[in-house]
Design an enzyme around this catalytic site. Structure first.
Site, PDB file in Angstrom:
ATOM      1  N   ASP A   6       0.896  -1.315  -0.130  1.00  0.00           N
ATOM      2  CA  ASP A   6       0.071  -0.122  -0.042  1.00  0.00           C
ATOM      3  C   ASP A   6       0.939   1.107  -0.061  1.00  0.00           C
ATOM      4  O   ASP A   6       2.187   1.233   0.328  1.00  0.00           O
ATOM      5  CB  ASP A   6      -0.923  -0.033   1.169  1.00  0.00           C
ATOM      6  CG  ASP A   6      -2.007  -0.790   0.960  1.00  0.00           C
ATOM      7  OD1 ASP A   6      -2.468  -1.118  -0.061  1.00  0.00           O
ATOM      8  OD2 ASP A   6      -3.068  -1.045   2.077  1.00  0.00           O
ATOM      9  N   MET A  51      -8.477   8.447   8.766  1.00  0.00           N
ATOM     10  CA  MET A  51      -8.957   8.690   7.219  1.00  0.00           C
ATOM     11  C   MET A  51     -10.116   9.865   7.196  1.00  0.00           C
ATOM     12  O   MET A  51     -10.930   9.879   6.564  1.00  0.00           O
ATOM     13  CB  MET A  51      -9.147   7.556   6.480  1.00  0.00           C
ATOM     14  CG  MET A  51      -8.107   6.430   6.408  1.00  0.00           C
ATOM     15  SD  MET A  51      -8.982   4.991   5.542  1.00  0.00           S
ATOM     16  CE  MET A  51      -9.973   4.248   7.181  1.00  0.00           C
ATOM     17  N   LYS A 101      -3.036   3.526  -2.596  1.00  0.00           N
ATOM     18  CA  LYS A 101      -4.424   4.092  -2.743  1.00  0.00           C
ATOM     19  C   LYS A 101      -4.230   5.138  -1.807  1.00  0.00           C
ATOM     20  O   LYS A 101      -3.934   5.156  -0.812  1.00  0.00           O
ATOM     21  CB  LYS A 101      -5.620   3.352  -2.294  1.00  0.00           C
ATOM     22  CG  LYS A 101      -5.896   2.245  -3.245  1.00  0.00           C
ATOM     23  CD  LYS A 101      -7.001   1.335  -2.664  1.00  0.00           C
ATOM     24  CE  LYS A 101      -6.911   0.431  -1.561  1.00  0.00           C
ATOM     25  NZ  LYS A 101      -8.033  -0.212  -1.136  1.00  0.00           N
TER      26      LYS A 101
END
Length: 508
Positions: A42, A178, A64
């Site tokens: 990632d 996030m 991502k």
């Protein structure tokens, strides 16, 4: 008779890489990673952990970032399945913990459907570690008795459907992962649900790295303060009275090198001591070997020298690696170490001296300056004195790198001494790396030889070398760095301790 064919069975390890600091990567995770055939990783995996990926492993970046998913989750699932079905040891490397908003469960579904074996290796979550690196304990009995971790967005919506009234009622520390893009709605939702507008809050950026930053405020002003500071992802939001403790408990950036990121370019097998010292002082260390040392395997000259070792009077070593190869070959040939009785030993510096003395042999000569020329000159003076005293010509053996500098042997040649310049290993530039390791986040690059400089230049092709701050062992190393316009700092002695001291003394 039917021949039984072995079938190579693949397997997937779902590995949490932690928040970024390579020191927080688990021992089990590191062990599995080093044996991987394929690594699917990632965006949030730290550079220090990416550097642990075996060079021969297939690397698949499915990184991502917010608003940009170049590899859809379904495609990631398919990659894991296909690579495992091909018989590979597949490591799915995920930032933080794979089961905490990491979609780990989704990635296992397809594997389960097809009967693919897997293991889960948890990682340290940023929800706990990042506040800790900023001096914020997520629980404290004087302030709260619970902690709650919430995602700032969901699979199908830009903003998560959060039950703010319930969170406010809990009166615990709230951690939003996030959630930077959703910060305005999070703060508004908490206040609309009845939270005290003066409740301390923080946004913590790039936690556990040398570039970590924090903005401490309250839920009324956090958004404005974060915008002024131009906070970017990755970052987490912490809401709760414990945020007020950061002013007293901050520590990570207070270490001598706590705000510095340093690239170490030594060969892998020789970088541990330097890395350990820098990490002890708080630096974020990126181990990227720019050269490799390869043993010369079919070395008839070394075998002959060892079989006739009694013909020599002095052995001069220029590196710990040369010491290692010499004595390993001695054992392979079944040459008794007692055959070295009477020989004298010289070492270029303290590290090489230590390598010899760990075998049980005391070193007779170490130059005051840990450089090749100084070793050659000191050895010449000593051998000439020995020859005059004994009335016999002395024989010197110099086991070293194939492309070693002439600075070592030139004084021996000028003094017309008998010596054998014996290559026992080769120094080669490390193969091209698949990652761009050097960027503006690197403060200093540590060089221990001219060859590490040349390897770095190849590795960082296209970089503006005038912006590289090079901490160098020895003037010869510094001269090589200056050829490319680097700003150089030279350790007063050619030792790891001196190099570390040099980095500590660099003034911005």
């Amino acid at each position: 008779m039917t021949e039984c064919k072995s079938v190579k069975k693949g397997k997937v390890w779902l590995v949490g890489a932690g928040p970024s600091d390579a020191g927080l990567f688990t021992l089990k995770g590191k062990s599995v990673l080093e044996q991987a055939d394929v690594v699917v990783f990632d965006q949030l995996v730290g550079q220090g952990i990416l550097a642990m990926i075996p060079r021969q492993a297939k690397k698949i970046n499915v990184g991502k970032i917010s608003g940009n998913h170049p590899v859809p989750q379904g495609e990631i699932n398919r990659i894991l399945l296909e690579e495992a079905q091909a018989g590979n040891r597949v490591v799915r490397l995920k930032g933080g913990d794979p089961f905490l908003f990491g979609r780990g469960g989704e990635e296992l579904e397809l594997l389960c459907e097809h009967g693919v074996s897997f293991e889960i290796i948890p990682g340290i979550t940023s929800a706990i570690s990042v506040p800790a690196y900023h001096g914020i304990p997520v629980t404290h009995r004087d302030f709260c008795s619970s902690v709650h971790i919430i995602t700032g967005h969901t699979r199908n919506a830009a903003q998560a459907d959060i039950d703010y009234p319930s969170l406010v009622e809990l009166k615990g520390t709230l951690i939003f992962l996030m959630g930077v893009a959703s910060m305005p709605s999070i703060c508004k939702g908490l206040m609309d649900a009845g939270m005290d507008p003066s409740m301390p809050a923080a946004v913590l950026e790039r936690g556990t790295t040398a570039r970590q930053r924090r903005v401490i405020s309250d839920i009324t002003h956090l958004v404005d303060e974060a915008e002024k500071a131009q906070v970017q992802t990755p970052a987490i939001i912490v809401v709760g009275k414990v945020c007020s403790l950061a002013e007293d408990f901050h520590w990570a950036e207070d270490r001598p090198l706590g705000t510095k990121k340093i690239m170490v370019t030594r060969p892998k097998e020789r970088s541990s001591a330097l890395t350990a010292r820098l990490q002890e002082l708080g630096a974020e260390v990126l181990e990227v070997p720019t050269i490799e040392t390869d043993v010369i395997l079919d070395n008839t000259a070394l075998s002959e020298a060892l079989k006739n070792i009694k013909n020599y009077h002095w052995i001069a070593f220029t590196s710990p690696f040369g010491v290692k190869i010499f004595f390993e070959r001695l054992r392979e040939l079944r040459v008794d170490i007692r055959s070295l009785t009477g020989l004298k030993f010289a070492a270029i510096g303290s590290a090489t001296q230590k390598a010899i003395e760990e075998i049980g042999i005391l070193v007779d000569l170490v130059p005051e300056i840990y450089e090749g020329r100084a070793l050659g000159e000191a050895l010449s003076h000593r051998v000439l004195a020995d020859e005059q005293a004994a009335g016999v010509k002395q024989q010197i053996l110099v086991p070293r790198a194939k492309i070693g500098t002439d600075e070592v042997v030139r004084p021996l040649k000028e003094a017309k001494l008998n010596y054998l310049d014996l290559p026992v290993y080769d120094t080669v530039e490390a193969p091209d790396h698949e990652f761009r390791w050097y960027d503006e986040t690197v403060d200093y690059v540590a060089f221990t030889s001219a060859s590490t400089v040349r390897g770095f230049v190849k590795l960082a092709e296209g970089a503006d070398f005038s912006k590289v701050q090079a901490a160098c062992i020895g003037e010869q190393t510094a001269q090589e760095a200056r050829k490319y316009g680097m700003k150089t700092y030279v350790a007063p002695q050619a030792s790891i301790d001196s190099l570390v001291e040099c980095i500590l003394n660099i003034q911005e």
